[in-house]
Design an enzyme around this catalytic site. Structure first.
Site, PDB file in Angstrom:
ATOM      1  N   HIS A  95      -5.640   2.627  -5.523  1.00  0.00           N
ATOM      2  CA  HIS A  95      -4.887   3.521  -4.823  1.00  0.00           C
ATOM      3  C   HIS A  95      -6.349   4.010  -3.916  1.00  0.00           C
ATOM      4  CE1 HIS A  95      -1.125   6.219  -4.374  1.00  0.00           C
ATOM      5  NE2 HIS A  95      -1.818   6.290  -3.233  1.00  0.00           N
TER       6      HIS A  95
ATOM      7  N   ASP B 232      -2.311  -1.689  -3.509  1.00  0.00           N
ATOM      8  CA  ASP B 232      -3.197  -0.804  -3.640  1.00  0.00           C
ATOM      9  C   ASP B 232      -2.517   0.315  -4.628  1.00  0.00           C
ATOM     10  OD1 ASP B 232      -5.423   0.918  -2.900  1.00  0.00           O
ATOM     11  OD2 ASP B 232      -4.098   2.002  -1.787  1.00  0.00           O
TER      12      ASP B 232
ATOM     13  N   GLU C 207       0.574   3.365 -12.396  1.00  0.00           N
ATOM     14  CA  GLU C 207      -0.754   3.723 -12.154  1.00  0.00           C
ATOM     15  C   GLU C 207      -1.375   4.993 -12.795  1.00  0.00           C
ATOM     16  OE1 GLU C 207      -0.643   3.772  -7.676  1.00  0.00           O
ATOM     17  OE2 GLU C 207      -1.465   5.639  -7.906  1.00  0.00           O
TER      18      GLU C 207
ATOM     19  N   THR D  65       0.962  -1.365   0.013  1.00  0.00           N
ATOM     20  CA  THR D  65       0.072  -0.122  -0.009  1.00  0.00           C
ATOM     21  C   THR D  65       1.151   1.099  -0.062  1.00  0.00           C
ATOM     22  OG1 THR D  65      -0.228  -0.055   2.488  1.00  0.00           O
ATOM     23  CG2 THR D  65      -1.870  -1.058   1.188  1.00  0.00           C
TER      24      THR D  65
ATOM     25  N   ARG E 105       4.123   2.673  -2.454  1.00  0.00           N
ATOM     26  CA  ARG E 105       3.874   3.003  -3.825  1.00  0.00           C
ATOM     27  C   ARG E 105       4.347   1.941  -4.607  1.00  0.00           C
ATOM     28  NH1 ARG E 105       1.531   6.717  -2.255  1.00  0.00           N
ATOM     29  NH2 ARG E 105       1.918   8.951  -2.219  1.00  0.00           N
TER      30      ARG E 105
HETATM   31  P1  NAD Z   1       6.179   7.806   7.402  1.00  0.00           P
HETATM   32  O1  NAD Z   1       7.301   9.102   7.051  1.00  0.00           O
HETATM   33  O2  NAD Z   1       5.608   8.009   8.914  1.00  0.00           O
HETATM   34  O3  NAD Z   1       7.118   6.369   7.816  1.00  0.00           O
HETATM   35  C1  NAD Z   1       7.998   5.890   6.760  1.00  0.00           C
HETATM   36  C2  NAD Z   1       9.209   4.979   7.454  1.00  0.00           C
HETATM   37  O4  NAD Z   1       9.748   4.488   6.442  1.00  0.00           O
HETATM   38  C3  NAD Z   1      10.145   5.642   8.438  1.00  0.00           C
HETATM   39  O5  NAD Z   1       9.981   5.159   9.664  1.00  0.00           O
HETATM   40  C4  NAD Z   1      11.059   5.637   7.845  1.00  0.00           C
HETATM   41  O6  NAD Z   1      12.204   5.499   8.646  1.00  0.00           O
HETATM   42  C5  NAD Z   1      10.848   4.398   7.149  1.00  0.00           C
HETATM   43  N1  NAD Z   1      11.951   4.034   6.011  1.00  0.00           N
HETATM   44  C6  NAD Z   1      12.648   4.791   5.193  1.00  0.00           C
HETATM   45  N2  NAD Z   1      13.543   4.387   4.337  1.00  0.00           N
HETATM   46  C7  NAD Z   1      13.378   2.998   4.610  1.00  0.00           C
HETATM   47  C8  NAD Z   1      13.766   1.728   3.972  1.00  0.00           C
HETATM   48  N3  NAD Z   1      14.841   1.981   3.089  1.00  0.00           N
HETATM   49  N4  NAD Z   1      13.279   0.642   4.352  1.00  0.00           N
HETATM   50  C9  NAD Z   1      12.312   0.421   5.428  1.00  0.00           C
HETATM   51  N5  NAD Z   1      11.947   1.623   5.880  1.00  0.00           N
HETATM   52  C10 NAD Z   1      12.344   2.698   5.454  1.00  0.00           C
HETATM   53  O7  NAD Z   1       5.360   7.764   6.513  1.00  0.00           O
HETATM   54  P2  NAD Z   1       3.914   7.062   6.494  1.00  0.00           P
HETATM   55  O8  NAD Z   1       2.848   8.216   7.033  1.00  0.00           O
HETATM   56  O9  NAD Z   1       3.581   5.777   7.479  1.00  0.00           O
HETATM   57  O10 NAD Z   1       3.645   6.561   4.833  1.00  0.00           O
HETATM   58  C11 NAD Z   1       4.476   5.597   4.407  1.00  0.00           C
HETATM   59  C12 NAD Z   1       4.274   5.361   2.935  1.00  0.00           C
HETATM   60  O11 NAD Z   1       3.014   5.233   2.693  1.00  0.00           O
HETATM   61  C13 NAD Z   1       4.312   7.026   2.341  1.00  0.00           C
HETATM   62  O12 NAD Z   1       5.546   7.224   1.891  1.00  0.00           O
HETATM   63  C14 NAD Z   1       3.297   6.889   0.974  1.00  0.00           C
HETATM   64  O13 NAD Z   1       4.237   6.259   0.120  1.00  0.00           O
HETATM   65  C15 NAD Z   1       2.547   5.586   1.434  1.00  0.00           C
HETATM   66  N6  NAD Z   1       1.190   5.941   1.501  1.00  0.00           N
HETATM   67  C16 NAD Z   1       0.123   5.465   0.712  1.00  0.00           C
HETATM   68  C17 NAD Z   1      -1.199   5.681   0.823  1.00  0.00           C
HETATM   69  C18 NAD Z   1      -2.163   4.885  -0.088  1.00  0.00           C
HETATM   70  O14 NAD Z   1      -3.342   5.541  -0.043  1.00  0.00           O
HETATM   71  N7  NAD Z   1      -2.046   3.739  -0.546  1.00  0.00           N
HETATM   72  C19 NAD Z   1      -1.678   6.810   1.548  1.00  0.00           C
HETATM   73  C20 NAD Z   1      -0.634   7.413   2.361  1.00  0.00           C
HETATM   74  C21 NAD Z   1       0.770   7.007   2.359  1.00  0.00           C
END
Ligand code: NAD
Length: 327
Positions: free
Chosen positions: A295, A258, A263, A232, A234
């Protein structure tokens, strides 16, 4: 401030108009995606509000700046689609919504797990067709299974908490481990070990140069045979053709997506009258053990309300000279 909201759907209009709109912000809703073909629509708009599949590459940003735009207000947390060096060079500021509802996305990841495990997508069609047999629908108990969480920020931590509630054993990979996730009993391990030991793997890290195709042929071969992968995050976190080969061989047992690398040309539009031109997606859709949503993980009332209010607050903060949530 004249503000143009690209890629706006009816639910965006509803949530923005229900929010507290500052008196000096004038909202204009534009259903078209922001691309080089549609960028001229933003002429004379000081603020452009964009979503995840809008094109914010250098050529579009240059055209926006030339047309008078000064702020890009993202309605998303992710900002991998923005050419930040180009924005900086052009004097365009970029703000985002760092958190709106981690529950929305985490709960959707769980919905994908439950649907795949208990074959709800197949059973739904079967019973509607008057077929009440159960063959092929055997699932597994979640209690006691090992779940690997890749990225334990806001969404990953929320997901981990839900899976702990199911009685799952938690493994995690994140360069910055979170105490609250460790407190759930999760063990942080190197990525290869998390992939090797987990029956379910869920991706919650951002897309960047380190995470592009994090799941590829090599990492898939290091997973348990028949494992479940949920993305979910990217689309480009995974190498999709490699997933197809792993599904064909049975190495990957279940796949819930998702997000999809290609996309941008497809999602959020009704293309049901048209032949699907994307052969990779078309192949993915043939597998009985694959569930794909377009998405929609963010799409809850609570998340939409928070996205709208934070975006409006971001615009107001920028206009008053105290920008917040700058990228
Ligand atoms: P966040 O910034 O709170 O958390 C991201 C985490 O990933 C952090 O703890 C960071 O240290 C970690 N990270 C960074 N590089 C990494 C790596 N190489 N390997 C493992 N972990 C790593 O972000 P969030 O709010 O939890 O969102 C995460 C992702 O979810 C977003 O970047 C976005 O791409 C995706 N997202 C998707 C949807 C959707 O509708 N499908 C909606 C919101 C966010």
């Amino acid at each position: 401030m004249r503000t143009l909201l690209y890629s706006s759907q009816t639910y965006d209009r509803d949530s923005f108009l229900a929010a507290d709109v500052p008196s000096d912000v004038e909202l204009h809703f534009q259903p078209a995606r922001l691309t080089l073909d549609t960028v001229a629509l933003a002429d004379q708009y000081e603020v452009v509000c964009a979503f995840i599949n809008d094109d914010l590459g250098a050529p579009v940003l240059e055209r926006l700046a030339a047309g008078g735009t000064r702020l890009i207000a993202l309605r998303s947390a992710g900002f991998n689609h923005v050419d930040l060096p180009a924005a900086k060079r052009l004097g365009l500021e970029v703000v985002r919504v760092p958190a709106y509802s981690p529950h929305a996305v985490a709960e959707h990841a769980v919905a994908l797990i439950m649907s795949l495990n208990r074959h709800l997508h197949r059973d739904y069609n079967r019973t509607r067709d008057g077929d009440f047999t159960l063959h092929g629908l055997t699932g597994f108990d979640l209690v006691g299974k090992t779940v690997g969480v890749v990225g334990t920020g806001q969404i990953g931590a929320t997901f981990a908490r839900i899976m702990a509630g199911f009685g799952c054993r938690l493994l995690a990979y994140d360069p910055c481990p979170a105490e609250q996730v460790e407190a759930l009993g999760a063990r942080y391990l190197p990525l290869e070990q998390v992939l090797a030991e987990s029956q379910i793997i869920s991706l919650h890290c951002p897309l960047n140069e380190h995470t592009r195709h994090l799941i590829n042929r090599q990492s898939l071969s290091g997973m348990q045979r028949g494992a479940m992968l949920i993305n979910t995050g990217r689309g480009a976190l995974v190498d999709t053709p490699a997933l197809i080969d792993a599904l064909k061989s049975g190495q990957l047992g279940y796949l819930g997506l998702d997000v999809y690398e290609e996309e941008a040309q497809l999602f959020f539009e009704d293309r049901s009258d048209l032949p699907l031109q994307d052969d990779v997606l078309a192949r993915l859709l043939t597998f009985p053990n694959v569930v794909i949503t377009a998405h929609q993980a963010f799409l809850t009332r609570e998340a939409l309300g928070a996205i709208a209010q934070t975006t409006l607050d971001n615009i107001a903060g920028w206009a008053s000279g105290s920008p917040q949530n700058l990228v």
